[in-house]
Design a protein around this motif. Structure first.
Motif, PDB file in Angstrom:
ATOM      1  N   VAL A 188       3.968   0.200  -9.434  1.00 26.11           N
ATOM      2  CA  VAL A 188       4.358  -0.347  -8.131  1.00 26.11           C
ATOM      3  C   VAL A 188       3.309  -0.008  -7.083  1.00 26.11           C
ATOM      4  N   SER A 189       2.853   1.230  -7.086  1.00 18.05           N
ATOM      5  CA  SER A 189       1.836   1.636  -6.126  1.00 18.05           C
ATOM      6  C   SER A 189       0.547   0.850  -6.344  1.00 18.05           C
TER       7      SER A 189
ATOM      8  N   ARG B 202       0.823  -1.215   0.000  1.00 15.42           N
ATOM      9  CA  ARG B 202       0.000   0.000   0.000  1.00 15.42           C
ATOM     10  C   ARG B 202       0.859   1.268   0.000  1.00 15.42           C
ATOM     11  N   VAL B 203       1.884   1.287  -0.862  1.00 11.56           N
ATOM     12  CA  VAL B 203       2.721   2.483  -0.974  1.00 11.56           C
ATOM     13  C   VAL B 203       2.067   3.457  -1.946  1.00 11.56           C
ATOM     14  N   ASP B 204       2.295   4.739  -1.735  1.00 16.22           N
ATOM     15  CA  ASP B 204       1.772   5.704  -2.691  1.00 16.22           C
ATOM     16  C   ASP B 204       2.779   5.903  -3.819  1.00 16.22           C
ATOM     17  N   ARG B 205       2.347   6.627  -4.842  1.00 13.27           N
ATOM     18  CA  ARG B 205       3.195   6.786  -6.022  1.00 13.27           C
ATOM     19  C   ARG B 205       4.504   7.500  -5.696  1.00 13.27           C
ATOM     20  N   ALA B 206       4.456   8.464  -4.797  1.00 14.61           N
ATOM     21  CA  ALA B 206       5.653   9.242  -4.472  1.00 14.61           C
ATOM     22  C   ALA B 206       6.719   8.399  -3.782  1.00 14.61           C
ATOM     23  N   THR B 207       6.311   7.439  -2.963  1.00 15.56           N
ATOM     24  CA  THR B 207       7.279   6.629  -2.223  1.00 15.56           C
ATOM     25  C   THR B 207       7.562   5.290  -2.898  1.00 15.56           C
ATOM     26  N   ALA B 208       6.860   4.983  -3.979  1.00 11.95           N
ATOM     27  CA  ALA B 208       7.060   3.706  -4.668  1.00 11.95           C
ATOM     28  C   ALA B 208       8.512   3.486  -5.128  1.00 11.95           C
ATOM     29  N   PRO B 209       9.223   4.511  -5.653  1.00  9.90           N
ATOM     30  CA  PRO B 209      10.592   4.253  -6.093  1.00  9.90           C
ATOM     31  C   PRO B 209      11.511   3.716  -4.996  1.00  9.90           C
ATOM     32  N   ALA B 210      11.236   4.043  -3.746  1.00  6.27           N
ATOM     33  CA  ALA B 210      12.078   3.556  -2.648  1.00  6.27           C
ATOM     34  C   ALA B 210      11.950   2.055  -2.456  1.00  6.27           C
ATOM     35  N   ALA B 211      10.892   1.461  -2.993  1.00  2.00           N
ATOM     36  CA  ALA B 211      10.689   0.015  -2.866  1.00  2.00           C
ATOM     37  C   ALA B 211      11.380  -0.766  -3.980  1.00  2.00           C
ATOM     38  N   ILE B 212      11.980  -0.071  -4.947  1.00  2.00           N
ATOM     39  CA  ILE B 212      12.569  -0.732  -6.110  1.00  2.00           C
ATOM     40  C   ILE B 212      14.041  -1.025  -5.864  1.00  2.00           C
ATOM     41  N   PHE B 213      14.424  -2.275  -6.070  1.00  2.00           N
ATOM     42  CA  PHE B 213      15.826  -2.673  -5.963  1.00  2.00           C
ATOM     43  C   PHE B 213      16.583  -2.404  -7.254  1.00  2.00           C
ATOM     44  N   GLY B 214      15.956  -2.682  -8.390  1.00  3.07           N
ATOM     45  CA  GLY B 214      16.620  -2.467  -9.666  1.00  3.07           C
ATOM     46  C   GLY B 214      15.783  -2.978 -10.823  1.00  3.07           C
ATOM     47  N   TYR B 215      16.449  -3.111 -11.979  1.00  2.00           N
ATOM     48  CA  TYR B 215      15.755  -3.411 -13.218  1.00  2.00           C
ATOM     49  C   TYR B 215      16.522  -4.467 -14.007  1.00  2.00           C
ATOM     50  N   THR B 216      15.776  -5.250 -14.777  1.00  2.00           N
ATOM     51  CA  THR B 216      16.406  -6.238 -15.630  1.00  2.00           C
ATOM     52  C   THR B 216      15.541  -6.442 -16.870  1.00  2.00           C
ATOM     53  N   CYS B 217      15.992  -7.325 -17.755  1.00  2.00           N
ATOM     54  CA  CYS B 217      15.265  -7.644 -18.981  1.00  2.00           C
ATOM     55  C   CYS B 217      14.392  -8.875 -18.739  1.00  2.00           C
TER      56      CYS B 217
END
Length: 262
Positions: A212-213, A129-144
């Protein structure tokens, strides 16, 4: 930082890929880290040439949450409406394979297709239940990733579980880039020498913080869970003997051979 999971003579480990992958994998090394990659990353002192190890899927998620029709041109090529909110479905963890692993064509389907996608990997804190503004803090990284789909079964079943859920239908890799800026990067898919898909992440209908949110308000995202963010137009068939390659600028290249299950 690029985090890989790899098999070596001593077993399986997570590691940090060192060197410049822009010039290819030649000369790259992977430094083993202690335990899982979330939190503080500490190397053990063990290193291997990347060519001397086998890259595995960079993470083993508890679930893969996928977003359908997140590019307008992809929706159009299937004569489907653009969603007014994210269209979610799941792929099972057993569908996940890594770089170089075979995509196995099931006997139940006569039309299996590729879908090149940017994948988001959730970090140590997870997301609930994260909001859009704080969603990036939940991301570890990106892949294909490649959201392999039995298109005929997707159409005949009326829901997508079987079409999306076969073993080997979710290649992920080659590593997780924890520092990438993915607001406007190119996503391409080639089969053999033919470019099938080419799109840019700026053309997503719903951007990554929104996704994410939105997902976290439906289900708790655990560390290592993966969100596939949708595919550009140009999806097409895969047949025995093909090699399908997903490339995302600044992140890496994921290639998989295609074989008949029999």
């Amino acid at each position: 930082m690029r985090i890989a999971r790899f098999a070596h003579s001593g077993g399986m480990s997570f590691g940090v890929v060192e060197g410049d992958p822009g010039a290819g994998t030649e000369g790259l090394t992977v430094a083993q880290i202690e335990g899982l990659p979330f939190g503080r990353v500490q190397t053990t002192g063990q290193r291997w040439a990347l060519s001397d190890v086998r890259l595995l899927s960079p993470i083993l998620p508890s679930k893969v949450v996928c977003v359908g029709r997140n590019y307008a041109e992809h929706a159009a090529e299937h004569q489907a409406e653009v969603p007014t909110e994210p269209l979610l479905f799941l792929k099972p963890s057993t569908s996940v394979v890594g770089p170089g692993d075979a995509i196995r064509l099931p006997t139940q389907s006569k039309r299996v297709e590729h879908e090149a996608e940017l994948a988001v990997v959730i970090g140590m804190t997870g997301a609930r239940r994260v909001d859009r503004a704080t969603a990036p803090a939940a991301i570890f990284g990106y892949t294909c990733a490649n959201d392999v789909t039995a298109r005929d079964l997707q159409r005949s079943d009326g829901q997508w579980t079987r079409a999306k859920g076969f073993d080997s239908f979710c290649p992920i890799g080659p590593w997780i880039d924890t520092d990438a800026n993915v607001s406007d990067v190119e996503v391409t898919c080639t089969v053999g020498d033919a470019v099938r898909q080419r799109g840019r992440t700026r053309d997503m209908i719903f951007d990554i913080p929104t996704l994410v949110s939105y997902v976290s308000h439906v289900m708790t995202l655990l560390p290592g869970d993966v969100i596939l963010t949708g595919t550009p137009a140009g999806v097409g068939p895969l047949v025995d003997g093909d090699t399908v390659t997903v490339t995302i600028d600044g992140i890496g290249t994921l290639s998989n051979p295609v074989v008949d299950l029999d």
